[in-house]
Every structure is written in C-alpha cells, then in structure tokens.
Motif scaffolding. Sequence first.
Motif, PDB file in Angstrom:
ATOM      1  N   LEU A 344     -12.285  13.110  11.705  1.00  0.00           N
ATOM      2  CA  LEU A 344     -12.785  13.341  13.081  1.00  0.00           C
ATOM      3  C   LEU A 344     -13.611  14.713  13.295  1.00  0.00           C
ATOM      4  N   ALA A 345     -14.386  16.015  13.074  1.00  0.00           N
ATOM      5  CA  ALA A 345     -15.079  16.563  12.812  1.00  0.00           C
ATOM      6  C   ALA A 345     -16.124  16.230  12.552  1.00  0.00           C
ATOM      7  N   ALA A 346     -16.980  15.360  11.842  1.00  0.00           N
ATOM      8  CA  ALA A 346     -18.004  14.411  11.431  1.00  0.00           C
ATOM      9  C   ALA A 346     -18.886  14.068  12.968  1.00  0.00           C
ATOM     10  N   PRO A 347     -20.345  15.026  13.288  1.00  0.00           N
ATOM     11  CA  PRO A 347     -20.918  14.354  14.249  1.00  0.00           C
ATOM     12  C   PRO A 347     -20.890  12.623  13.829  1.00  0.00           C
ATOM     13  N   GLU A 348     -21.320  12.129  12.753  1.00  0.00           N
ATOM     14  CA  GLU A 348     -21.164  10.932  13.168  1.00  0.00           C
ATOM     15  C   GLU A 348     -20.159   9.656  13.130  1.00  0.00           C
ATOM     16  N   THR A 349     -19.642  10.210  13.838  1.00  0.00           N
ATOM     17  CA  THR A 349     -17.618   9.261  13.638  1.00  0.00           C
ATOM     18  C   THR A 349     -17.932   9.697  15.880  1.00  0.00           C
ATOM     19  N   THR A 350     -18.300   8.972  16.245  1.00  0.00           N
ATOM     20  CA  THR A 350     -19.293   8.543  17.736  1.00  0.00           C
ATOM     21  C   THR A 350     -17.570   8.713  17.889  1.00  0.00           C
ATOM     22  N   LEU A 351     -17.734   9.590  19.601  1.00  0.00           N
ATOM     23  CA  LEU A 351     -16.612   9.404  20.492  1.00  0.00           C
ATOM     24  C   LEU A 351     -15.995   7.318  20.560  1.00  0.00           C
ATOM     25  N   SER A 352     -16.815   6.476  20.648  1.00  0.00           N
ATOM     26  CA  SER A 352     -16.626   5.355  20.587  1.00  0.00           C
ATOM     27  C   SER A 352     -15.880   3.934  19.573  1.00  0.00           C
ATOM     28  N   ALA A 353     -16.542   5.475  18.693  1.00  0.00           N
ATOM     29  CA  ALA A 353     -15.553   4.620  17.375  1.00  0.00           C
ATOM     30  C   ALA A 353     -14.014   5.757  16.939  1.00  0.00           C
ATOM     31  N   VAL A 354     -13.515   6.713  17.628  1.00  0.00           N
ATOM     32  CA  VAL A 354     -12.479   7.097  17.481  1.00  0.00           C
ATOM     33  C   VAL A 354     -11.842   6.161  18.599  1.00  0.00           C
ATOM     34  N   ALA A 355     -12.136   6.167  20.165  1.00  0.00           N
ATOM     35  CA  ALA A 355     -12.044   5.568  21.117  1.00  0.00           C
ATOM     36  C   ALA A 355     -10.951   3.654  20.866  1.00  0.00           C
ATOM     37  N   ALA A 356     -11.893   3.071  20.078  1.00  0.00           N
ATOM     38  CA  ALA A 356     -12.331   1.676  19.571  1.00  0.00           C
ATOM     39  C   ALA A 356     -10.458   2.044  18.751  1.00  0.00           C
ATOM     40  N   ARG A 357     -10.925   3.063  17.542  1.00  0.00           N
ATOM     41  CA  ARG A 357      -9.512   3.411  16.446  1.00  0.00           C
ATOM     42  C   ARG A 357      -8.281   2.760  17.375  1.00  0.00           C
ATOM     43  N   LEU A 358      -7.559   4.441  18.258  1.00  0.00           N
ATOM     44  CA  LEU A 358      -7.179   4.091  19.325  1.00  0.00           C
ATOM     45  C   LEU A 358      -6.391   2.973  19.828  1.00  0.00           C
ATOM     46  N   ARG A 359      -7.901   1.973  20.678  1.00  0.00           N
ATOM     47  CA  ARG A 359      -7.479   0.704  21.317  1.00  0.00           C
ATOM     48  C   ARG A 359      -6.614   0.464  20.489  1.00  0.00           C
ATOM     49  N   ALA A 360      -7.421   0.095  18.984  1.00  0.00           N
ATOM     50  CA  ALA A 360      -6.684  -0.849  17.939  1.00  0.00           C
ATOM     51  C   ALA A 360      -5.592  -1.227  18.065  1.00  0.00           C
ATOM     52  N   SER A 361      -4.842   0.071  18.008  1.00  0.00           N
ATOM     53  CA  SER A 361      -4.047   0.997  17.057  1.00  0.00           C
ATOM     54  C   SER A 361      -3.242  -0.054  18.300  1.00  0.00           C
ATOM     55  N   LEU A 362      -3.045   0.510  19.702  1.00  0.00           N
ATOM     56  CA  LEU A 362      -3.164  -0.281  20.828  1.00  0.00           C
ATOM     57  C   LEU A 362      -2.912  -1.784  20.783  1.00  0.00           C
ATOM     58  N   ASN A 363      -3.453  -1.926  20.633  1.00  0.00           N
ATOM     59  CA  ASN A 363      -3.312  -3.654  20.846  1.00  0.00           C
ATOM     60  C   ASN A 363      -2.220  -4.410  19.140  1.00  0.00           C
ATOM     61  N   GLU A 364      -1.931  -3.324  18.746  1.00  0.00           N
ATOM     62  CA  GLU A 364      -1.428  -3.808  17.478  1.00  0.00           C
ATOM     63  C   GLU A 364      -0.042  -3.433  17.657  1.00  0.00           C
ATOM     64  N   SER A 365       0.235  -2.714  18.956  1.00  0.00           N
ATOM     65  CA  SER A 365       1.388  -2.231  19.411  1.00  0.00           C
ATOM     66  C   SER A 365       2.402  -2.363  20.245  1.00  0.00           C
ATOM     67  N   ALA A 366       1.639  -2.937  21.515  1.00  0.00           N
ATOM     68  CA  ALA A 366       1.095  -3.209  22.835  1.00  0.00           C
ATOM     69  C   ALA A 366       1.538  -4.794  22.990  1.00  0.00           C
TER      70      ALA A 366
END
Length: 476
Positions: A344-366
């Motif tokens: 989470l805190a690493a600069p190389e973990t971009t906002l786009s990457a975190v948002a995509a992880r959240l979206r992927a999890s949502l797609n798996e559930s919704a």
Amino acid sequence: MPQSVLGHGSLHTTAGPPTRFQDVVGQFPQLKTYNHACAVFRLADDVTQDTVIATLKGGLEKLISKVPWLGEQVVHEGQEKGNSGVIKTVPLPQGTSVDKLIRVKDCTDICPSYEEIVVKGGPATMLDGNVLCPFPGYPFGYDVAKIGFAPVVVIQANFIKGGVILNFSNQHNVMDTSGMFVFIALLTTLLQGKELPQTYIDQANLDRAKVIPLLDPGQPIRDHSHLLRSSMTPARPPPAGLPASPFHWAFFRLSRPAIPQIKAAASHKQDWGSSVAFISSNDAVSAFYWKRLGAVRVANGSVDLSAKSKFSRAIDIRAAVGCPPGYMGQMIYHAATELTYRELAAPETTLSAVAARLRASLNESANEWAVRSYATFLAGIPDKGALVYGGGLNPALDVGASSVSQLLTGTLDFGPLLGKPDLIRRPNMTPVGGLMYILPPDAGSGDTPVLVCLSERDLEGLRADAEWSAVTEYIG
C-alpha cells in the motif's frame, strides 16, 4: 421521483402466496440492530411541530396502505441450540397504530441550532445518535423487553432551533441502506401529493423468498468458509510501545471537482491487468482513501509493513440477480481485497493498480453465480450465529467500506411543508473502528461527504496528509 433511487428494473413473477420472510441474506443475528440516516431541514417560523407530525403521519399511513410490511414489526422465532431460528416481519401488536412509528423529540436545548449545523457542514460531533435516534445502531442490538417491539421503520422528528432533523431508522435484517433510501423516496412522492406508480408498489412488495434462487444440489459453489467464526484468526496486535488511541467518527467533504481527477489518476490501463476493463469513480475514491490511510499508518508506526490490510466493500447485489431497485430487503454481499502495508505504501504501487485490484474483487463477487453461491451457503448453515457478517474486520488494519454516493438525494423533495433537506448525514453512533461510508453528494455544493471511524492517531495523520487534504475538507 429520483430515478437514481427508484429505477424501473425488472420484476420477478412468482406463483403461490408470498412466504414473506424466507430470504436468506438477512438472517444474520448480527444484523438485529437499526440503521440510521438524518435529513436536516430549515423550518419557517410559522410552521408548527403538530403540522410537521401530521404531514409525516399522513404520508406514512398512505405508504403503509400500499406496502403493508413497512408497518409491521420484526420478530425472531424458533431459536434453539444449533439453530438461530428465523427473523421475519409480523403485524404490529394488537391496538398499535402508525402513531408509534413516528417519534417526536424537542431538542431545542440539547442540540445545536439549524444554522450552526449547516454552517459547520453537518459534522458528526453535532449529530448525537444518542439524542437523534430512537434505537441503538450497529454493532449493538436492541432489547425487545426494553423497546416493546421492533418496528420495521421509525421516523423520529427532532426539533431544533430554526429547523428539524428527521431521523429515519430501519431494522437491518429486513432492509439495507439502499432500501432505506427507497423508503424515503416513496414517502417523499406521497408528501408531494403524487400517487405511487404500480411498478414501485410491486417492487416494494416482492416476495423475499424468490429474490435470490439457490443453486441446485451438485452445482459448483463459491467457497465462503471464511465467514465461519471458527475460521477466524485472532486480531494481530499493533506494534509495541504505542499509546492507546480511541476511535472516533468524523466527516470529510470530498470536493466535487476532485472526484474526476482521482478517477483519471486511477485510469492508467497499463496498471489494470487483463481482468479489468473499467474503473468506476467509487473504485478510484476507495483506492485513494485506502492508499492514503496505508501511508499514514506506516508513517505513524501503528502497523508492521508485513501486516495485511483488508478492504471489504459492501456491494448492492440487486442487479446481479435481476432484482429491481425498488426492492427494499437486505441485499448486501461483500467483496474483499488484501494488500500488505508494504504494498500500500510503496510509491511503485500506483493508484491505478490498487483501484484495479478493488474492481477485480468486485467483479468476482457482483455476479449471479457468486451471489447465488452466497445465499446457498447461508441457507445450509442452521445456526447463523456461527457466521461473522462480512467476514470480520480488524479495526487497526482493515477498512469496511459502504457507499451510496450514486444516489442523487438532492432530488428528494418532502413536499411544500419541508421541501428539500439541506444535509443528509449518518448520526454519530458508537465508534466501530475501520468503517467508512461514502454518502450521497450534498445538494448545494455537489461535494461528497465521507464518514470514517479511525483512531485519533490515524485521524490526525489523515488530516495532515498532503494528498488527502488537497482534495478534502475536514468537517469533524
């Protein structure tokens, strides 16, 4: 009538009499509590309390005549060892009228004035749930022996200097937050002197037993063993040496122009991965909050870099199973995403990457299969007390997020007497560390209220965070 709250949707048709209570996802004993929302109105000097109450009573009576279960009580029956029984609605106690569903409280000497609340932006500190709400809220249940009976809905009119705060309370087993706003939308339609379209009446009375069809025996089913209380691992203690830091609720106001900016920053497709084709504004805002909170906690030393943080999103599953938006029952499922604090805190973990992880999890559930798997799993557990709603939450590490920001409540009009509310807020209830609510945009500014429950240490850090404070205003 606001289409973002009440859409036409599709309607299941079923044969036979409604079984009324045999939904599955609303049977958690942990949900035997009340959900609350406040609407703040200015009152003209010549408007009396009696006029306000009579108007609300007339609207509620009309609504209950069309949707009878809204005027019922919730009971819990059939409990025995190894079986949590059934939570359902039944008629109110004999001789009980709709008057009991509208409470009145004179708060002129115990609450801030209308002007003070609105000028300050509706801070949690000015909306004391112990005063404004008739019943406790999550995680505390109610005692029927003390309250007499548990109504499906209650409206409490809290009169303050220069205005009134209407607190809407719903029993949480039988209605979720989206359902509450549907209830409010239906009521406002009647308060405007309009008739309810039959489509909305049909949706509101939809048979709960038919909303989520269970999977047939032998069909593949998604694993939900993480919901079993027996599978829970003890909460990881914080690093040694830090003083205790109590939790508090506080509002931030996310500026309207900032939301598309945050979404744009989360829309670098090269960071999404092949399973994600779309990022919503909610994905982006959730990722932004999670990433900033992660940076704050790493900086203040309250977490180990190797510790995992879970972001658990409550998702409305109506669309996934073809359930119309006017159905008010409990229809919440959860999508969980985990990252370490180092990630989470690493600069190389971009906002786009975190948002995509959240979206992927949502797609798996919704989706229909996941939702039907969830309902089928719950139906196979006789004792729902053996389950942990949402899979549990570590307040020092995790985030439990819920959003109704898509609802354009600024279009809600309570008729000629009250008009449109200036603010819609959640009242200040018992702190539940780690929770986060994204509320509908404020009617005037279009800014989005974000309510968080954090430790004083994390709250101070978030207020001081340059990236977070650049797009938010602290309300309190």
